[in-house]
Design a protein around this motif. Sequence first.
Motif, PDB file in Angstrom:
ATOM      1  N   GLY A 116       0.834  -1.197   0.000  1.00  0.00           N
ATOM      2  CA  GLY A 116       0.000   0.000   0.000  1.00  0.00           C
ATOM      3  C   GLY A 116       0.866   1.243   0.000  1.00  0.00           C
ATOM      4  N   ILE A 117       0.215   2.387  -0.179  1.00  0.00           N
ATOM      5  CA  ILE A 117       0.845   3.696  -0.087  1.00  0.00           C
ATOM      6  C   ILE A 117       0.110   4.463   0.999  1.00  0.00           C
ATOM      7  CG2 ILE A 117       1.383   5.845  -1.309  1.00  0.00           C
ATOM      8  CD1 ILE A 117       2.872   3.470  -2.465  1.00  0.00           C
ATOM      9  N   GLU A 118       0.849   5.118   1.888  1.00  0.00           N
ATOM     10  CA  GLU A 118       0.228   5.773   3.037  1.00  0.00           C
ATOM     11  C   GLU A 118      -0.573   7.002   2.612  1.00  0.00           C
ATOM     12  OE1 GLU A 118       1.561   6.631   7.554  1.00  0.00           O
ATOM     13  OE2 GLU A 118       2.752   7.693   6.046  1.00  0.00           O
ATOM     14  N   LEU A 119      -1.784   7.074   3.102  1.00  0.00           N
ATOM     15  CA  LEU A 119      -2.629   8.239   2.847  1.00  0.00           C
ATOM     16  C   LEU A 119      -2.020   9.479   3.491  1.00  0.00           C
ATOM     17  CD1 LEU A 119      -6.133   6.644   3.521  1.00  0.00           C
ATOM     18  CD2 LEU A 119      -5.373   7.596   1.346  1.00  0.00           C
ATOM     19  N   GLY A 120      -2.142  10.585   2.821  1.00  0.00           N
ATOM     20  CA  GLY A 120      -1.644  11.838   3.370  1.00  0.00           C
ATOM     21  C   GLY A 120      -0.198  12.116   3.017  1.00  0.00           C
ATOM     22  N   ARG A 124       5.803   5.137   0.569  1.00  0.00           N
ATOM     23  CA  ARG A 124       5.810   3.679   0.491  1.00  0.00           C
ATOM     24  C   ARG A 124       6.034   3.105   1.893  1.00  0.00           C
ATOM     25  NH1 ARG A 124      10.310   2.726  -1.490  1.00  0.00           N
ATOM     26  NH2 ARG A 124      11.032   4.844  -1.918  1.00  0.00           N
ATOM     27  N   MET A 125       5.688   1.833   2.072  1.00  0.00           N
ATOM     28  CA  MET A 125       5.767   1.236   3.397  1.00  0.00           C
ATOM     29  C   MET A 125       7.198   1.206   3.939  1.00  0.00           C
ATOM     30  SD  MET A 125       2.668   0.568   4.355  1.00  0.00           S
ATOM     31  CE  MET A 125       2.356   2.182   3.618  1.00  0.00           C
ATOM     32  N   SER A 126       8.189   0.978   3.098  1.00  0.00           N
ATOM     33  CA  SER A 126       9.572   0.974   3.582  1.00  0.00           C
ATOM     34  C   SER A 126       9.975   2.353   4.079  1.00  0.00           C
ATOM     35  CB  SER A 126      10.529   0.503   2.482  1.00  0.00           C
ATOM     36  OG  SER A 126      10.574   1.425   1.405  1.00  0.00           O
ATOM     37  N   GLN A 127       9.465   3.399   3.432  1.00  0.00           N
ATOM     38  CA  GLN A 127       9.752   4.759   3.884  1.00  0.00           C
ATOM     39  C   GLN A 127       9.119   5.038   5.244  1.00  0.00           C
ATOM     40  OE1 GLN A 127       8.183   6.568   0.199  1.00  0.00           O
ATOM     41  NE2 GLN A 127      10.180   7.588  -0.031  1.00  0.00           N
ATOM     42  N   VAL A 128       7.906   4.532   5.436  1.00  0.00           N
ATOM     43  CA  VAL A 128       7.232   4.696   6.729  1.00  0.00           C
ATOM     44  C   VAL A 128       8.014   3.956   7.815  1.00  0.00           C
ATOM     45  CG1 VAL A 128       5.119   4.246   8.043  1.00  0.00           C
ATOM     46  CG2 VAL A 128       4.969   4.985   5.651  1.00  0.00           C
ATOM     47  N   ILE A 129       8.522   2.779   7.499  1.00  0.00           N
ATOM     48  CA  ILE A 129       9.297   1.992   8.468  1.00  0.00           C
ATOM     49  C   ILE A 129      10.564   2.730   8.865  1.00  0.00           C
ATOM     50  CG2 ILE A 129      10.630  -0.139   8.801  1.00  0.00           C
ATOM     51  CD1 ILE A 129       8.551  -1.496   6.917  1.00  0.00           C
ATOM     52  N   VAL A 130      11.304   3.217   7.877  1.00  0.00           N
ATOM     53  CA  VAL A 130      12.540   3.954   8.146  1.00  0.00           C
ATOM     54  C   VAL A 130      12.261   5.163   9.032  1.00  0.00           C
ATOM     55  CG1 VAL A 130      14.306   5.410   7.071  1.00  0.00           C
ATOM     56  CG2 VAL A 130      13.768   3.170   6.093  1.00  0.00           C
ATOM     57  N   GLU A 290      -6.714  -3.495   0.294  1.00  0.00           N
ATOM     58  CA  GLU A 290      -5.767  -2.390   0.376  1.00  0.00           C
ATOM     59  C   GLU A 290      -5.966  -1.357  -0.734  1.00  0.00           C
ATOM     60  OE1 GLU A 290      -3.860  -1.652   2.752  1.00  0.00           O
ATOM     61  OE2 GLU A 290      -2.960  -3.405   3.690  1.00  0.00           O
ATOM     62  N   GLY A 291      -6.397  -1.818  -1.906  1.00  0.00           N
ATOM     63  CA  GLY A 291      -6.527  -0.904  -3.036  1.00  0.00           C
ATOM     64  C   GLY A 291      -7.552   0.182  -2.830  1.00  0.00           C
ATOM     65  N   VAL A 292      -8.541  -0.054  -1.968  1.00  0.00           N
ATOM     66  CA  VAL A 292      -9.609   0.925  -1.759  1.00  0.00           C
ATOM     67  C   VAL A 292      -9.050   2.229  -1.186  1.00  0.00           C
ATOM     68  CG1 VAL A 292     -11.726   1.427  -0.494  1.00  0.00           C
ATOM     69  CG2 VAL A 292     -11.377  -0.838  -1.499  1.00  0.00           C
ATOM     70  N   LYS A 293      -8.183   2.121  -0.196  1.00  0.00           N
ATOM     71  CA  LYS A 293      -7.580   3.324   0.375  1.00  0.00           C
ATOM     72  C   LYS A 293      -6.359   3.768  -0.419  1.00  0.00           C
ATOM     73  CE  LYS A 293      -9.289   2.714   5.085  1.00  0.00           C
ATOM     74  NZ  LYS A 293      -8.943   2.549   6.513  1.00  0.00           N
ATOM     75  N   SER A 294      -5.579   2.796  -0.890  1.00  0.00           N
ATOM     76  CA  SER A 294      -4.346   3.155  -1.588  1.00  0.00           C
ATOM     77  C   SER A 294      -4.605   3.897  -2.896  1.00  0.00           C
ATOM     78  CB  SER A 294      -3.510   1.899  -1.875  1.00  0.00           C
ATOM     79  OG  SER A 294      -2.848   1.463  -0.712  1.00  0.00           O
ATOM     80  N   CYS A 295      -5.771   3.685  -3.527  1.00  0.00           N
ATOM     81  CA  CYS A 295      -6.016   4.369  -4.796  1.00  0.00           C
ATOM     82  C   CYS A 295      -5.991   5.886  -4.618  1.00  0.00           C
ATOM     83  CB  CYS A 295      -7.317   3.901  -5.444  1.00  0.00           C
ATOM     84  SG  CYS A 295      -8.834   4.305  -4.562  1.00  0.00           S
ATOM     85  N   LEU A 296      -6.390   6.362  -3.446  1.00  0.00           N
ATOM     86  CA  LEU A 296      -6.327   7.795  -3.170  1.00  0.00           C
ATOM     87  C   LEU A 296      -4.880   8.279  -3.095  1.00  0.00           C
ATOM     88  CD1 LEU A 296      -9.055   7.869  -0.384  1.00  0.00           C
ATOM     89  CD2 LEU A 296      -9.203   9.151  -2.527  1.00  0.00           C
ATOM     90  N   ALA A 297      -4.057   7.532  -2.345  1.00  0.00           N
ATOM     91  CA  ALA A 297      -2.659   7.921  -2.179  1.00  0.00           C
ATOM     92  C   ALA A 297      -1.885   7.780  -3.483  1.00  0.00           C
ATOM     93  CB  ALA A 297      -2.010   7.074  -1.086  1.00  0.00           C
ATOM     94  N   ILE A 298      -2.177   6.726  -4.248  1.00  0.00           N
ATOM     95  CA  ILE A 298      -1.484   6.516  -5.522  1.00  0.00           C
ATOM     96  C   ILE A 298      -1.871   7.610  -6.516  1.00  0.00           C
ATOM     97  CG2 ILE A 298      -1.292   4.962  -7.510  1.00  0.00           C
ATOM     98  CD1 ILE A 298      -1.692   2.639  -5.424  1.00  0.00           C
ATOM     99  N   ARG A 299      -3.145   7.975  -6.522  1.00  0.00           N
ATOM    100  CA  ARG A 299      -3.584   9.085  -7.382  1.00  0.00           C
ATOM    101  C   ARG A 299      -2.826  10.364  -7.036  1.00  0.00           C
ATOM    102  NH1 ARG A 299      -8.872  11.843  -5.531  1.00  0.00           N
ATOM    103  NH2 ARG A 299      -7.291  12.410  -3.975  1.00  0.00           N
ATOM    104  N   ASP A 300      -2.713  10.659  -5.745  1.00  0.00           N
ATOM    105  CA  ASP A 300      -2.009  11.867  -5.317  1.00  0.00           C
ATOM    106  C   ASP A 300      -0.529  11.806  -5.678  1.00  0.00           C
ATOM    107  OD1 ASP A 300      -4.383  12.811  -4.307  1.00  0.00           O
ATOM    108  OD2 ASP A 300      -3.916  12.328  -2.209  1.00  0.00           O
ATOM    109  N   LEU A 301       0.070  10.631  -5.505  1.00  0.00           N
ATOM    110  CA  LEU A 301       1.487  10.448  -5.836  1.00  0.00           C
ATOM    111  C   LEU A 301       1.708  10.661  -7.328  1.00  0.00           C
ATOM    112  CD1 LEU A 301       4.229   9.607  -4.591  1.00  0.00           C
ATOM    113  CD2 LEU A 301       3.616   7.228  -5.103  1.00  0.00           C
TER     114      LEU A 301
END
Length: 340
Positions: A116-120, A124-130, A290-301
Amino acid sequence: MSERSGRAPGGHVAVLGAGSWGTAFAKVLADAGNEVTIWSRREQVAATIRATGTNPDYLPGLRLPANVTATADAGKAISGAWLVVLAVPSQTLRGNLAEWASFVGPDATLVSLMKGIELGTTKRMSQVIVETAGVAADRVVVVSGPNLAPEIAAGQPAATVVACTDTDRATLVQNAVTTSYFRPYTNGDVIGTELGGAVKNVIALAYGIATAMRLGDNTKATLITRGLAETARLGVALGADPLTFAGLAGLGDLVGTCTSPLSRNRTFGEHLGRGESLEQAQAATRQTAEGVKSCLAIRDLARAHGVEMPITEQVERVCHEGVDPRVALTALMSRTTKPE
């Protein structure tokens, strides 16, 4: 990497998340010779795993190996683990990991199973982890591929990608999850591996919508092919290797998720394609798509990087703006023609 982090399979491993993929991956790790502790948010699930070796809520019929146990205490699960596997819904990662980070050892490897891609933040998830755990990027490994949990839990042959900027660490994780039925390949392209896993969920929603609308194989093949094209466009804009999208983490995962009735994103899309609302589809599937929420973040990205992603745009409109799927399809087909 230090010698301490270079342990062979057989040490203590934590899997944080007792859903279907977390549970199936715990079985893979155990079959590869690791001692595995699953963390479950619900004590009832953890107690059932401890008492019966099963997780009937998510993978009914699966008998977990004896070297798998479970707890609802995250600190207990993580302490001493040389691998910390993160298998929670992507939008809950930041909050959960903020609570867990202090338990993670200084040389432990963090493994992301999330797609997934984080909303807001559009991270990416690895970036959130770091960012959240305060670890170097080369301590984070991403696992992604055509990995439908029920099939892997049943021991059916499957392959995956183990991606990390540190080749040695990727190889360690590769060795830790290699079994007679699960074949991992290493890759240095973390960006492409993660994007392939995130965007394919959105394309699978579109595929499910098309399936419910009784559209034919031409339409479905078009969605897969053009979906892969827009995934690759975004990936290249973010610095990914285009070849990644032709492999297991790209085309492989996309085909598996779109075509399988086991795919929760495809299944969710089918509910939408039958005219159900987002709430009705959520109630019917009872699992995270996951795609339901991630589509918003992916669109923004995509918009932030000037990348056209027409399928993602229309899925977002159907999911979050209440647009009729037939109207969304018309919008896709009426776009200006151009070279492929």
